[in-house]
Design a protein around this motif. Structure first.
Motif, short mmCIF file in Angstrom:
data_model
loop_
_atom_site.label_atom_id
_atom_site.label_comp_id
_atom_site.label_asym_id
_atom_site.label_seq_id
_atom_site.Cartn_x
_atom_site.Cartn_y
_atom_site.Cartn_z
N LEU A 82 -14.76 41.13 2.82
CA LEU A 82 -13.98 40.25 3.66
C LEU A 82 -15.15 39.50 4.23
O LEU A 82 -14.86 38.28 4.68
N LEU A 83 -16.33 40.29 4.67
CA LEU A 83 -17.36 39.57 5.26
C LEU A 83 -18.02 38.44 4.59
O LEU A 83 -18.49 37.48 5.03
N THR A 127 -17.28 50.77 11.59
CA THR A 127 -17.90 49.47 11.30
C THR A 127 -18.11 49.41 9.71
O THR A 127 -18.43 50.24 9.21
N PRO A 128 -18.49 48.08 9.42
CA PRO A 128 -18.99 47.82 8.15
C PRO A 128 -20.35 48.58 7.64
O PRO A 128 -20.59 48.78 6.70
N LEU A 129 -20.98 48.99 8.58
CA LEU A 129 -22.45 49.65 8.47
C LEU A 129 -22.07 51.34 8.50
O LEU A 129 -23.06 52.14 8.27
N SER B 30 -13.92 43.06 11.25
CA SER B 30 -15.20 43.66 10.66
C SER B 30 -16.41 42.81 11.00
O SER B 30 -17.35 43.64 11.51
N LEU B 31 -16.24 41.40 11.17
CA LEU B 31 -17.44 41.16 11.82
C LEU B 31 -17.77 41.31 13.31
O LEU B 31 -18.90 41.82 13.67
N ARG B 32 -16.74 41.69 13.95
CA ARG B 32 -17.13 41.90 15.51
C ARG B 32 -17.67 43.43 15.74
O ARG B 32 -18.52 43.58 16.31
N VAL B 35 -21.26 43.15 14.84
CA VAL B 35 -22.06 42.53 15.73
C VAL B 35 -22.18 43.47 16.52
O VAL B 35 -23.28 43.51 17.38
N ASP B 36 -21.17 44.42 16.89
CA ASP B 36 -21.45 45.39 17.98
C ASP B 36 -22.56 46.46 17.48
O ASP B 36 -23.16 46.72 18.30
N VAL B 37 -22.56 46.70 16.43
CA VAL B 37 -23.69 47.76 16.30
C VAL B 37 -24.96 47.03 16.25
O VAL B 37 -26.07 47.71 16.77
#
Lengths: 223, 81
Positions: A82-83, A127-129, B30-32, B35-37
């Motif tokens: 997605l990203l 989160t993605p991470l 997902s992008l937000r 960015v939060d991390v």
């Protein structure tokens, strides 16, 4: 959580992650762990599964069938995909962050942000991470409970199998956070039937019977 | 990245810049979160280097109370690894 895991048990978790990747799932579930145990193929746990007719190809075929039956979700667009569509390379972002701050700091930040409470401006839940969502956590917990009950110091694949069976018998209740993360990952909003239980009953097995086989195997090995 | 993956990304790019709200909204969420991390890491680093909440808030373009509410009260994330 994985400190107690033996080398084979860690390998099983790696294989389970591979299986989750193969199915295009954004989470690691008990059903992937079951596939990991079968794929690892060594030790008493895989032997018991083979005797029950669940060798590695049978489990993989079973999981594919669960996907077509709708018990397991179809392959999803992961966060990376997605990203990527926005022109952001998650892997590159993670690499850069790890270079600057070190891996433990990045993991800790992802954990803190995902679980940030409402009085700090509620976090996104995932989160993605964060890597794959750990839906098999209850199975891992029950595996270490099984190891304790048997008086074993470390958690091996045989305990993981007992943990998966325990999770299938009494699945972890969904918390509010589970619901949020499921929605974020595009999973069903409510827990369905436990995939491992469905897989076993498709092979004419019951949880109780398989657990008895596993415990008998362990008793036979210890005497 | 393999050939298949590139195809998938191209399809997704079309979906996101196109009219599929499902993929587009999920991508933005997902992008937000990402960015939060990164913000959390940078704030932790700034605090560890002795920056005040006011200085951090000015750079982030928010009030000092906002950044303190979000990140205060806990030891900053230390550089490690």
């Amino acid at each position: 959580m994985f400190e107690r895991f033996t080398e084979p048990a860690r390998r099983v978790v790696e294989l389970a992650l591979d299986e989750s990747d193969r199915l295009g799932h954004g989470y690691l579930g008990a059903e992937h762990v079951l596939a990991g145990i079968a794929a690892h193929g060594g030790g008493p746990a895989a032997r018991v599964l083979r005797e029950a007719g669940l060798d590695a190809p049978a489990v993989l075929a079973g999981l594919d069938q669960l996907v077509s039956q709708g018990v397991l979700p179809h392959p999803q667009h992961g966060a990376a995909g997605l990203l990527g569509s926005l022109g952001v390379d998650v892997a590159a972002v993670r690499r850069a962050a790890e270079e600057n701050f070190g891996r433990p700091a990045v993991d800790e930040a992802a954990r803190r942000v995902s679980r940030r409470p409402w009085w700090r401006g509620r976090g996104p839940g995932w989160t993605p991470l964060c890597g794959k969502a750990l839906a098999a956590k209850q199975a891992f917990y029950l595996a270490s409970v099984a190891a304790d009950a048997l008086g074993h110091a470390s958690v091996g694949p045989e305990h993981l199998l007992l943990g998966v069976l325990g999770d299938a018998e009494a699945p972890a209740r969904w918390t509010r956070r589970t619901h949020r993360v499921a929605a974020q990952l595009g999973l069903p909003r409510q827990p369905g039937p436990h995939p491992a239980r469905v897989l076993l009953s498709a092979h004419g097995l019951t949880i109780v019977a398989l657990r008895e086989m596993m415990l008998a195997e362990l008793r036979a090995a210890s005497t | 990245m393999g050939e298949v993956d590139r195809d998938e990304v191209t399809t997704l790019a079309a979906a996101t810049t196109g009219t599929d709200p499902q993929a587009g909204l999920a991508a933005v969420a997902s992008l937000r979160a990402l960015v939060d991390v990164l913000e959390s890491l940078q704030v932790g680093n700034a605090r560890a280097s002795g920056w005040t909440w006011k200085m951090i808030a000015e750079r982030l373009g928010v009030s000092k109370q906002a950044v303190h509410q979000k990140y205060g009260g806990r030891p900053p994330i230390r550089r490690g690894g």
